[in-house]
Design a protein around this motif. Structure first.
Motif, mmCIF file in Angstrom:
data_model
loop_
_atom_site.group_PDB
_atom_site.id
_atom_site.type_symbol
_atom_site.label_atom_id
_atom_site.label_comp_id
_atom_site.label_asym_id
_atom_site.label_seq_id
_atom_site.Cartn_x
_atom_site.Cartn_y
_atom_site.Cartn_z
ATOM 1 N N ILE A 34 -16.732 -2.253 -2.738
ATOM 2 C CA ILE A 34 -16.795 -2.284 -1.232
ATOM 3 C C ILE A 34 -15.681 -1.456 -0.811
ATOM 4 N N ARG A 35 -15.883 -0.095 -0.953
ATOM 5 C CA ARG A 35 -14.753 0.862 -0.711
ATOM 6 C C ARG A 35 -15.203 1.777 0.688
ATOM 7 N N ARG A 36 -14.271 2.336 1.340
ATOM 8 C CA ARG A 36 -14.450 2.779 2.641
ATOM 9 C C ARG A 36 -13.562 4.077 2.429
ATOM 10 N N GLY A 37 -13.382 4.858 1.516
ATOM 11 C CA GLY A 37 -12.472 5.922 1.230
ATOM 12 C C GLY A 37 -12.405 6.751 2.150
ATOM 13 N N PRO A 38 -13.548 7.797 2.596
ATOM 14 C CA PRO A 38 -13.560 8.681 3.568
ATOM 15 C C PRO A 38 -13.117 8.025 4.951
ATOM 16 N N GLN A 39 -13.832 6.870 5.305
ATOM 17 C CA GLN A 39 -13.320 6.138 6.533
ATOM 18 C C GLN A 39 -11.639 5.866 6.602
ATOM 19 N N ILE A 40 -11.188 5.357 5.520
ATOM 20 C CA ILE A 40 -9.857 5.094 5.587
ATOM 21 C C ILE A 40 -9.112 6.220 5.634
ATOM 22 N N ILE A 41 -9.145 7.187 4.972
ATOM 23 C CA ILE A 41 -8.737 8.610 5.345
ATOM 24 C C ILE A 41 -8.659 9.300 6.717
ATOM 25 N N GLU A 42 -9.755 8.686 7.358
ATOM 26 C CA GLU A 42 -9.864 9.160 8.782
ATOM 27 C C GLU A 42 -8.920 8.324 9.742
ATOM 28 N N GLN A 43 -8.748 7.153 9.502
ATOM 29 C CA GLN A 43 -8.027 6.223 9.960
ATOM 30 C C GLN A 43 -6.761 6.370 9.702
ATOM 31 N N ARG A 72 -5.217 5.232 -8.307
ATOM 32 C CA ARG A 72 -4.151 6.182 -7.723
ATOM 33 C C ARG A 72 -4.207 6.128 -6.280
ATOM 34 N N PHE A 73 -5.560 6.038 -5.315
ATOM 35 C CA PHE A 73 -5.758 5.735 -4.184
ATOM 36 C C PHE A 73 -5.189 4.530 -3.538
ATOM 37 N N TYR A 74 -5.279 3.646 -4.411
ATOM 38 C CA TYR A 74 -4.461 2.114 -3.965
ATOM 39 C C TYR A 74 -2.841 2.339 -3.852
ATOM 40 N N ALA A 75 -2.426 2.817 -4.643
ATOM 41 C CA ALA A 75 -1.045 3.100 -5.096
ATOM 42 C C ALA A 75 -0.561 3.954 -3.611
ATOM 43 N N LEU A 76 -1.362 5.158 -3.272
ATOM 44 C CA LEU A 76 -0.995 6.011 -2.231
ATOM 45 C C LEU A 76 -1.160 5.243 -0.830
ATOM 46 N N ASP A 77 -2.156 4.336 -0.857
ATOM 47 C CA ASP A 77 -2.377 3.643 0.411
ATOM 48 C C ASP A 77 -1.231 2.705 0.634
ATOM 49 N N GLU A 78 -0.863 2.080 -0.241
ATOM 50 C CA GLU A 78 0.389 1.297 -0.405
ATOM 51 C C GLU A 78 1.674 2.045 0.108
ATOM 52 N N ASP A 79 1.818 3.121 -0.609
ATOM 53 C CA ASP A 79 3.041 3.996 -0.109
ATOM 54 C C ASP A 79 2.791 4.461 1.318
ATOM 55 N N PHE A 80 1.467 4.716 1.919
ATOM 56 C CA PHE A 80 1.403 5.150 3.234
ATOM 57 C C PHE A 80 1.926 4.105 4.246
ATOM 58 N N HIS A 81 1.297 2.690 3.895
ATOM 59 C CA HIS A 81 1.656 1.898 4.881
ATOM 60 C C HIS A 81 3.213 1.373 4.953
ATOM 61 N N LEU A 106 -3.845 -11.478 -0.710
ATOM 62 C CA LEU A 106 -4.441 -10.241 0.019
ATOM 63 C C LEU A 106 -4.674 -9.096 -0.981
ATOM 64 N N ASP A 107 -3.731 -8.842 -1.926
ATOM 65 C CA ASP A 107 -3.698 -7.850 -2.653
ATOM 66 C C ASP A 107 -4.980 -8.069 -3.740
ATOM 67 N N ARG A 108 -4.947 -9.587 -4.210
ATOM 68 C CA ARG A 108 -6.218 -9.737 -5.043
ATOM 69 C C ARG A 108 -7.445 -9.671 -4.626
ATOM 70 N N VAL A 109 -7.697 -9.997 -3.340
ATOM 71 C CA VAL A 109 -8.798 -9.891 -2.667
ATOM 72 C C VAL A 109 -9.156 -8.298 -2.529
ATOM 73 N N ARG A 110 -8.139 -7.806 -2.097
ATOM 74 C CA ARG A 110 -8.389 -6.108 -2.006
ATOM 75 C C ARG A 110 -8.973 -5.562 -3.554
ATOM 76 N N HIS A 111 -8.465 -5.860 -4.347
ATOM 77 C CA HIS A 111 -8.808 -5.595 -5.649
ATOM 78 C C HIS A 111 -10.160 -5.915 -5.927
ATOM 79 N N LEU A 112 -10.644 -6.959 -5.522
ATOM 80 C CA LEU A 112 -11.785 -7.434 -6.012
ATOM 81 C C LEU A 112 -12.948 -6.646 -5.139
ATOM 82 N N LYS A 113 -12.423 -6.340 -3.771
ATOM 83 C CA LYS A 113 -13.496 -5.584 -3.085
ATOM 84 C C LYS A 113 -13.593 -4.155 -3.635
#
Length: 264
Positions: free
Chosen positions: A196-205, A152-161, A184-191
């Motif tokens: 390799i997640r930065r959830g709170p940091q991404i929110i702040e950014q 869900r977060f991945y989909a919301l991140d896409e919508d935000f951008h 790029l999308d496939r590597v992001r999913h592998l991360k």
């Protein structure tokens, strides 16, 4: 060493028909678009592995439709760089290529800089609706992270951008970006799958980008965006610091045999 994703998938590779089980096409959208979106998500989320064959007939039977919309969807997938249609052989998921990943990063960074700068310049036109869109998205992202719903977060991140391009008045450019960022999308999913997640940091950014846009400050918006997605050099550094990720990609690319024309 962390267990690689391929070690969990190579023993049991899901067929296309298994992945499509229970999926029904609706009448509200074109069949081609629905089939394209579904198959694209399977490839991007590494549910279909590099080299795995996608049978036109199998997809058509699973979705209870003719082969014509399936064929058109596969052509769109080939244009997006996600499959390779080999004459007299079949359709195969493309390998994950680091050079295409870095090219997609370069395209995205430069187009998105233009989008946030233009969006910041237009923020005064409808400031309340403008900020409501961005802040509402961030609130939903926080809720998704709180329950560890990373899909869900991945989909919301896409919508935000995507909102940057819409607010800038150039929504079509978003689809230009999406059309070249398959790897790029496939590597992001592998991360994400390798944690390799930065959830709170991404929110702040995201919040810093939104604040700059709402303030109508193009320079600050660009600075915040670059701090978030980074320049091309930062992506290369990230890959070099994550040798396991590169090994994972190599293992995935080798997990399923590919026809000679694809290996070449």
């Amino acid at each position: 060493m962390e267990e690689f994703l391929v070690n969990r998938r190579a023993d049991r590779i899901s067929s296309v028909s298994e992945l499509l089980a229970g999926v029904e096409l609706t009448s509200g959208e074109s069949k081609v678009s629905q089939i394209f979106d579904r198959l694209r998500s399977f490839v991007v989320e590494i549910k279909l592995l590099p080299g795995q064959q996608i049978s036109e007939l199998e997809v058509a039977e699973a979705l209870n439709t003719s082969k014509t919309p399936v064929r058109e969807a596969l052509i769109r997938l080939e244009d997006a760089g996600l499959v390779n249609i080999v004459p007299k052989s079949g359709t195969y998921v493309t390998p994950i290529r680091i050079d295409r990943y870095l090219e997609a990063c370069f395209i995205r960074v430069n187009l998105e800089i233009g989008a946030v700068r233009k969006a910041a310049q237009k923020s005064h036109l409808t400031p309340e609706a403008f900020c409501e869109t961005l802040n509402g998205s961030i609130a939903e992202q926080e809720a998704a992270i709180a329950i560890e719903d990373y899909d869900r977060f991945y989909a919301l991140d896409e919508d935000f951008h995507r909102a940057f391009y819409e607010l800038a008045g150039v929504p079509g450019v978003w689809w230009t970006v999406k059309g070249v960022q398959a790897d790029l999308d496939r590597v992001r999913h592998l991360k994400m799958l390798r944690r390799i997640r930065r959830g709170p940091q991404i929110i702040e950014q995201h919040r810093e980008i939104a604040d700059a846009l709402c303030a109508g400050n193009p320079a600050a918006a660009e600075t915040a965006l670059l701090a978030h997605i980074g320049r091309l050099g930062s992506e290369i550094d990230t890959l070099s610091r994550q040798p396991g990720l590169l090994e994972n990609i190599e293992s995935l690319n080798a997990a399923v045999g590919r026809p000679q024309s694809m290996r070449a």
